[in-house]
Design an enzyme around this catalytic site. Structure first.
Site, short mmCIF file in Angstrom:
data_model
loop_
_atom_site.label_atom_id
_atom_site.label_comp_id
_atom_site.label_asym_id
_atom_site.label_seq_id
_atom_site.Cartn_x
_atom_site.Cartn_y
_atom_site.Cartn_z
N TYR A 59 -12.90 13.71 -5.74
CA TYR A 59 -13.07 12.53 -4.90
C TYR A 59 -11.95 12.47 -3.86
CZ TYR A 59 -16.11 10.87 -8.75
OH TYR A 59 -17.07 10.75 -9.71
N SER A 206 -23.52 5.09 -11.29
CA SER A 206 -24.50 4.58 -10.32
C SER A 206 -25.47 3.60 -10.98
CB SER A 206 -25.27 5.73 -9.64
OG SER A 206 -24.41 6.52 -8.86
N LEU A 208 -26.14 0.64 -10.31
CA LEU A 208 -26.80 -0.24 -9.35
C LEU A 208 -27.58 0.56 -8.30
CD1 LEU A 208 -23.93 -2.85 -8.90
CD2 LEU A 208 -25.91 -2.95 -10.44
N GLY A 209 -27.96 1.79 -8.68
CA GLY A 209 -28.75 2.60 -7.77
C GLY A 209 -28.06 2.85 -6.45
N GLY A 211 -25.98 1.03 -5.03
CA GLY A 211 -25.95 -0.22 -4.28
C GLY A 211 -27.32 -0.81 -3.99
N PHE A 212 -28.37 -0.01 -4.15
CA PHE A 212 -29.71 -0.45 -3.76
C PHE A 212 -30.20 -1.61 -4.61
CE2 PHE A 212 -34.28 0.52 -2.71
CZ PHE A 212 -34.14 0.39 -1.33
#
Length: 321
Positions: A59, A206, A208-209, A211-212
Site C-alpha cells: 500500500y 471491502s 461495504l463494496g 464504498g458502493f
C-alpha cells in the site's frame, strides 16, 4: 478509554475489535493521500477503543506502513497491527507479480518491521498465494518468523479451502482475509465453514463494496480521476446501474431500521458468526464513528432472510477486479 467489543483472533491469545480499520485507502488507490488527516483518524480510533489495524507493504507502496507505524508508535500496546507481504511492487508503484519464496518472506518481514518501527508484527499475512511456491514452503518460512519473535501470528489472504488446510497443517493459521460483503458473498460456499472448523478468524475486507453499499456513490463521476474504481467492472456502464438497484434495496431496509446502509451491511457481516470480523476502510472520522456504531445493530432472523432475498449470492453485476 471507551469500552469496546472484542472477538478472539483465531488460534491466538489476542482479542480484536469486530470492526477494525482497513488503512489502504489512506495511502493508495482511492485518490490523494492526506497523512495529517489520517493520523488524526488513527489516534481517534485508539481513543474510541478500537484496536485492529490492517495495512500491507504494497500500500503506497510502502508509505502506508510508515504512516501506521508513526501514528501508533507511542501507543503500541493498544494496537493489534496486521500487515501483509507477497504482492511485489517497486518504489515507483509498479507491480512485479507475486513472491512467496522463503527468502522473500524473510526480507519482506524485516522491511515491514523497519517501516512500522516495531519489534514484532501481531498478524502477518501472505497477501496472495504465489502459484510458483508451494504454500507449505511459504508458511514454513512464516513459522520461522514466529519462532524468531518477529511475528506473533500468521494469516492468509484470498486462499482456497485446500490451501488453507495445507498451510494450517504446517503452522496454525489465525486469520483468513478475503473480500466478503452483501454483494460479494462467494465465501459462503465453503470458506466460512472451513475457517470455523479450523478455528480461524475470517476477516472480511471491502465489507461495504468499496464504498458502493453506503449509498453515497450514485455516479462514476463521484470518483476522483485516479480512483481505481473507475476501471472496476462493477462500477461501469450497465453494471453500475444494475448494482444501484441492490444498493437501493439496502438503503430502504436500513431506513426502516433507523440505521445507515453502511451500518446494516456491517451488522450483517457480524451476524455471520463469532469467527467473522471486518475491516472497513475510511479516511474520515465521521465515517469511522458511523461504522463503529454497527457493533450495536441487532438483526433478527427475518432481517437476515430479507437481505438474503434482496441480495442473493451472485446478485452483483461484474467481476470483483
Amino acid at each position: 478509554m471507551a469500552t469496546h467489543p472484542r472477538r478472539k483472533l483465531g488460534n491466538s491469545d489476542l482479542q480484536i475489535s469486530p470492526i477494525g480499520l482497513g488503512c489502504m485507502g489512506m495511502s493508495d488507490f482511492y485518490g490523494k493521500a492526506d497523512d495529517a488527516r489520517s493520523t488524526k483518524l488513527l489516534h481517534h480510533a485508539l481513543d474510541a477503543g478500537m484496536n485492529f489495524f490492517d495495512t500491507a507493504d504494497m500500500y503506497g507502496p510502502f508509505t502506508n506502513e510508515r504512516l501506521i507505524g508513526a501514528a501508533l508508535r507511542a501507543r503500541r500496546d493498544e494496537a493489534v497491527i496486521a500487515t501483509k507481504f507477497g504482492v511485489v511492487r517497486d518504489e515507483d508503484g509498479g507491480f512485479h507479480g507475486l513472491d512467496g519464496s522463503p527468502a522473500y518472506v524473510r526480507s519482506a518481514c524485516d522491511a515491514s518491521l523497519e517501516r512500522l518501527g516495531v519489534d514484532t508484527i501481531d498478524l502477518y499475512y501472505q497477501h496472495r498465494v504465489d502459484p510458483k511456491t508451494p504454500i507449505e514452503e511459504t508458511v514454513g518460512a512464516m513459522a520461522e518468523l514466529v519462532a524468531a519473535g518477529k511475528v506473533r501470528y500468521i494469516g492468509l489472504s484470498e486462499a482456497t479451502p485446500d490451501q488453507i488446510r495445507r498451510a494450517h497443517a504446517v503452522h496454525p493459521i489465525s486469520a483468513l482475509q478475503t473480500e466478503f460483503s452483501l454483494w460479494s458473498r462467494e465465501p459462503e460456499a465453503e470458506l466460512l465453514d472451513t475457517c470455523k472448523e479450523l478455528g480461524i478468524t475470517f476477516v472480511a475486507y471491502s465489507p461495504l463494496g468499496r464504498g458502493f453499499l453506503t449509498g453515497a456513490i450514485r455516479s462514476p463521476e463521484d470518483f476522483a480521476p485516479d480512483d481505481f474504481r473507475r476501471s472496476n467492472p462493477r462500477f461501469q456502464g450497465e453494471n453500475f446501474e444494475k448494482n444501484l438497484e441492490l444498493v437501493d434495496a439496502v438503503r430502504e431496509m436500513a431506513a426502516g431500521k433507523g440505521v445507515t446502509p453502511a451500518q446494516l451491511a456491517l451488522a450483517w457481516l457480524l451476524h455471520r458468526g463469532e469467527h467473522v470480523v471486518t475491516i472497513p476502510g475510511t479516511t474520515k472520522i465521521s465515517r469511522f464513528d458511523e461504522n463503529q456504531a454497527a457493533n450495536a445493530v441487532e438483526l433478527t432472523a427475518a432481517d437476515l432472510a430479507s437481505l438474503d432475498e434482496k441480495l442473493p449470492v451472485g446478485a452483483a453485476e461484474g467481476g470483483r477486479y
